[in-house]
Scaffold this active site. Structure first.
Site, PDB file in Angstrom:
ATOM      1  CB  CYS A  51      27.982  85.306  54.182  1.00 37.00           C
ATOM      2  SG  CYS A  51      29.354  86.186  54.965  1.00 37.00           S
ATOM      3  CB  CYS A  54      31.218  87.213  50.862  1.00 30.74           C
ATOM      4  SG  CYS A  54      30.750  85.552  51.400  1.00 30.74           S
ATOM      5  CB  CYS A 100      31.325  82.866  55.595  1.00 33.00           C
ATOM      6  SG  CYS A 100      31.115  82.912  53.803  1.00 33.00           S
ATOM      7  CB  CYS A 103      34.285  86.309  53.105  1.00 33.68           C
ATOM      8  SG  CYS A 103      32.959  86.351  54.330  1.00 33.68           S
ATOM      9  CB  CYS A 123      24.279  78.949  68.246  1.00 36.19           C
ATOM     10  SG  CYS A 123      23.683  80.233  69.329  1.00 36.19           S
TER      11      CYS A 123
END
EC number: 1.8.4.12
Length: 138
Positions: A51, A54, A100, A103, A123
């Site tokens: 991510c 984070c 995510c 976060c 995707c």
């Protein structure tokens, strides 16, 4: 994203300071990058995708495939607990949003049309992820 209980919590101002305008638009405002423009669409090196907001590990290169859709596509997350799926009825469509789980950053969408054994296609927007190459000897 307000009201969600994510481990990483920042103010809007802190997210704006950390992310580029395009990353902020995609990750915090649930935007989408234009197809075929992301740096990870045709990227197939060995490693892990994290991510951008984070650092949480999201996908591994072994699960990446070329869906021909213009965005990086994966058939499974690195760890299912690191991804959260939300119902998304925006833009007159019914889809599954992928965020995510650490976060709350918007990553993209999940579709049940993948060509691999899982039948899934995550995707994902390139601007919502960072890549860490596999180190020699692994």
């Amino acid at each position: 994203m307000a009201g969600d209980d994510f481990k990483v919590k920042k103010t809007d101002s802190q997210w704006r300071d950390q992310l580029t305008p395009e990353q902020y638009y995609v990750c915090r405002e649930k935007g989408t990058e234009r197809p075929g423009t992301g740096k990870y669409d045709q990227h197939f090196n060995a490693g892990e995708y994290h991510c951008v907001a984070c650092g949480e590990k999201l996908f591994e290169s072994e699960s990446k495939f070329d869906a021909g859709c213009g965005w990086p596509s994966f058939d499974a997350p690195a760890e299912s607990d690191n991804i959260k799926e939300n119902a998304d009825s925006s833009h007159g469509m019914i889809r599954t949003e992928v965020v995510c789980n650490s976060c709350g950053a918007h990553l993209g969408h999940l579709f049940p049309d993948g060509p691999t054994q899982t039948g899934m296609r995550y995707c994902i927007n390139s601007v919502s992820i960072d890549f860490s190459p596999e180190e020699d000897g692994e």
